[in-house]
Motif scaffolding. Structure first.
Motif, short mmCIF file in Angstrom:
data_model
loop_
_atom_site.label_atom_id
_atom_site.label_comp_id
_atom_site.label_asym_id
_atom_site.label_seq_id
_atom_site.Cartn_x
_atom_site.Cartn_y
_atom_site.Cartn_z
N GLN A 90 -43.45 20.52 -42.80
CA GLN A 90 -42.16 19.88 -42.54
C GLN A 90 -41.44 20.58 -41.40
N LEU A 91 -41.54 21.88 -41.35
CA LEU A 91 -40.90 22.63 -40.27
C LEU A 91 -41.56 22.31 -38.93
N MET A 92 -42.88 22.22 -38.91
CA MET A 92 -43.59 21.93 -37.67
C MET A 92 -43.22 20.56 -37.12
N LEU A 93 -43.04 19.58 -38.00
CA LEU A 93 -42.66 18.25 -37.54
C LEU A 93 -41.27 18.24 -36.92
N ARG A 94 -40.41 19.10 -37.41
CA ARG A 94 -39.07 19.20 -36.82
C ARG A 94 -39.11 19.87 -35.45
N LEU A 95 -40.09 20.75 -35.23
CA LEU A 95 -40.20 21.44 -33.95
C LEU A 95 -41.03 20.68 -32.93
N GLY A 96 -41.76 19.66 -33.40
CA GLY A 96 -42.77 19.04 -32.56
C GLY A 96 -42.27 18.28 -31.35
N ALA A 97 -41.02 17.82 -31.35
CA ALA A 97 -40.53 16.95 -30.28
C ALA A 97 -40.64 17.60 -28.91
N ASP A 98 -40.22 18.85 -28.76
CA ASP A 98 -40.30 19.53 -27.46
C ASP A 98 -41.07 20.84 -27.58
N LEU A 99 -42.15 20.81 -28.37
CA LEU A 99 -42.94 22.01 -28.61
C LEU A 99 -43.58 22.51 -27.32
N ALA A 100 -44.03 21.59 -26.46
CA ALA A 100 -44.70 22.00 -25.23
C ALA A 100 -43.78 22.79 -24.31
N ALA A 101 -42.50 22.44 -24.31
CA ALA A 101 -41.55 23.15 -23.45
C ALA A 101 -41.17 24.50 -24.04
N ARG A 102 -41.02 24.60 -25.35
CA ARG A 102 -40.54 25.83 -25.97
C ARG A 102 -41.67 26.82 -26.25
N MET A 103 -42.86 26.34 -26.62
CA MET A 103 -43.99 27.22 -26.91
C MET A 103 -45.22 26.70 -26.18
N PRO A 104 -45.25 26.83 -24.85
CA PRO A 104 -46.31 26.21 -24.06
C PRO A 104 -47.70 26.81 -24.30
#
Length: 499
Positions: A277-291
């Protein structure tokens, strides 16, 4: 004469990587460890970790702990946890993992049920003095002979393992490395109540393989584990996955979003294992924040929620859904390119994705009770064997070759997929903490007339607790004195805000 083949243990896997790359990084502490435990974060190579494991193992032997005895561990997700587990196995001990949410009542019950001979804890975690909790619980367990602790300001009678690590290794003993030997004991709650679940090494390794092969975790990867390790799923997703990959294990004590992102970037983590559930909340801009991430593994404590979850929107780091069924077992299903959950088909599951001829990782089935059943090398069937019916027959009931998880399920006729529809009846789950719904009524009755304690549905954690009493402050004090879980205590927090 040929010696019979034995399956590897967790220590065998560690030793293989140690021999190949002794100076490679092995373990990385949480970067906020000073806040969590008061310790400075550490980084250990395989050689440094091996020396610490050898030192702790020798101390356990010199303390008089017999081979095959149980050592209980209640530690945060830090290097000390990994070192202690591997040291206990090297000394021929069986590890019982005790969740950090447990307090006096549950600790004493677990220590007595497993006849543990020792307990290891941390002096303080997130402001809670766990050394005192361990001492009080040990006082009610007649089998306990040793209480060990990491950290400063340990109570009288608790031996410091930090002092042990500062000394040269002592005398250890020869232990036969066989994966069929008992390795861990975790604890589950079923309709029959509180249940210790013992497992051999190969069962834990099978759980790690089911995750790492389905998620396609590369060899030598830096894996970030941000999931509490005090369960079968937590151990399989951190310790076993790390040892199978032969890479680096970065630990994050759940949970701080900003610290997690900083740690992933600073430590160069390629794989992130965390609550889904936490990963889905972070997934929207994951590439920018944790490339730097290339792989994400989401663990679902409430697997009935997977089918209705949002689509994964970070194609640079594919998501693998791992379905958790208490301490019974797990399986993983990697999402497709569209990011939506893939239907789960009943039947045998290969250890290698999309390869029907691979070795069997497990089997998913629908039981006659219309619940989901599991079998395979990771599933401890004997620990979940149903009780013998109380009747006059002297004939033993036929052995069951699967574990009934209790999760309601059905077959979708158009697709043939198995649909998990509801959690086990009568069992509540708040995150990783499972308990019988009858327990809530029992504890509420102890608080007197007018007290109410209930579990409300929650999208993130499965349930959340809410309580009401004539005097919430006194209710909290009473539950604390009974040694209950803080989730129950905080259910009676005051919710009235300023007008």
């Amino acid at each position: 004469m040929n010696q019979p083949a034995v399956s590897p243990t967790l220590d065998t896997l560690f030793q293989r990587t140690l021999a190949r790359q002794p100076h490679a990084p092995a373990l990385l502490d949480p970067i906020n460890k000073m806040r969590v435990t008061g310790h400075i974060p550490r980084r250990l190579t395989y050689a440094e970790a091996d020396r610490a494991i050898e030192t702790l193992s020798a101390h356990f032997v010199e303390s008089g702990l017999p081979a095959n005895s149980v050592i209980a561990i209640q530690l945060p997700n830090t290097i000390e946890f990994v070192l202690t587990v591997l040291a206990a196995h090297r000394a021929g001990l069986v590890v019982a993992v005790l969740p950090l949410l447990w307090r006096h009542a549950e600790l004493a019950a677990a220590l007595n049920r497993t006849a543990a001979r020792a307990i290891v804890t941390m002096s303080k975690v997130d402001g809670v003095i766990y050394s005192d909790l361990a001492m009080h619980a040990a006082a009610e367990a007649f089998s306990i002979r040793h209480v060990f602790g990491f950290g400063s300001e340990l109570p009288e009678g608790m031996a410091s393992l930090d002092d042990v690590l500062a000394r040269p290794p002592g005398t250890t003993r020869s232990v036969i490395q066989d994966g069929r030997k008992a390795a861990i004991i975790s604890f589950d709650v079923t309709a029959e109540g509180f249940r210790p679940v013992p497992r051999p090494h190969f069962s834990l390794i099978a759980g790690g393989l089911a995750i790492s092969l389905e998620a396609d975790i590369p060899q030598g990867a830096t894996v970030m584990a941000a999931f509490t390790p005090m369960s079968f799923a937590g151990l399989a997703a951190s310790l076993a996955v790390w040892l199978l990959s032969g890479g680096t294990l970065a630990l994050h004590h759940p949970f701080d979003n900003e610290v997690l992102e900083q740690q992933v970037n600073e430590q160069g983590c390629e794989v992130l294992i965390a609550p889904a559930q936490l990963m889905l909340r972070l997934g929207a801009d994951l590439a920018a924040r944790m490339p730097g991430l290339r792989n994400v593994v989401g663990l679902w404590r409430a697997p009935e929620q997977v089918a209705a979850s949002d689509a994964w929107t970070s194609p640079h780091a594919p998501l693998t859904d791992v379905y958790l069924f208490g301490e019974a077992g797990l399986f993983g299903v990697r999402r497709g390119e569209d990011g939506v959950p893939v239907p789960v088909m009943p039947g045998l599951r290969g250890a290698v994705r999309e390869q029907s001829g691979s070795s069997i990782a497990g089997e998913i089935l629908l039981t006659p009770r219309n619940t989901l059943g599991l079998r395979g090398p990771m599933v401890p069937i004997a620990a979940y064997a149903p009780p013998q019916p109380a009747d006059d027959t002297l004939m033993a009931q036929p052995a069951r070759d699967y574990v009934d998880t209790g999760f309601a399920a059905r077959i979708d006729r158009p697709s043939g997929a198995i649909c998990i529809t509801a959690p086990p009846s009568g069992i509540m789950a708040v995150g990783g903490y499972r308990f019988l719904s009858n327990d809530l009524q029992e504890w509420a009755r102890r608080l007197g007339q007018g007290a109410l304690l209930t579990a409300l549905p929650d999208r993130l954690s499965g349930h959340r607790l809410a309580g009401r009493a004539h005097d919430n402050a006194r209710a909290r004090e009473a539950l604390s004195e009974l040694g209950l879980n803080p989730l129950m205590v905080e259910a009676f927090r005051d919710r009235t805000g300023p007008a």
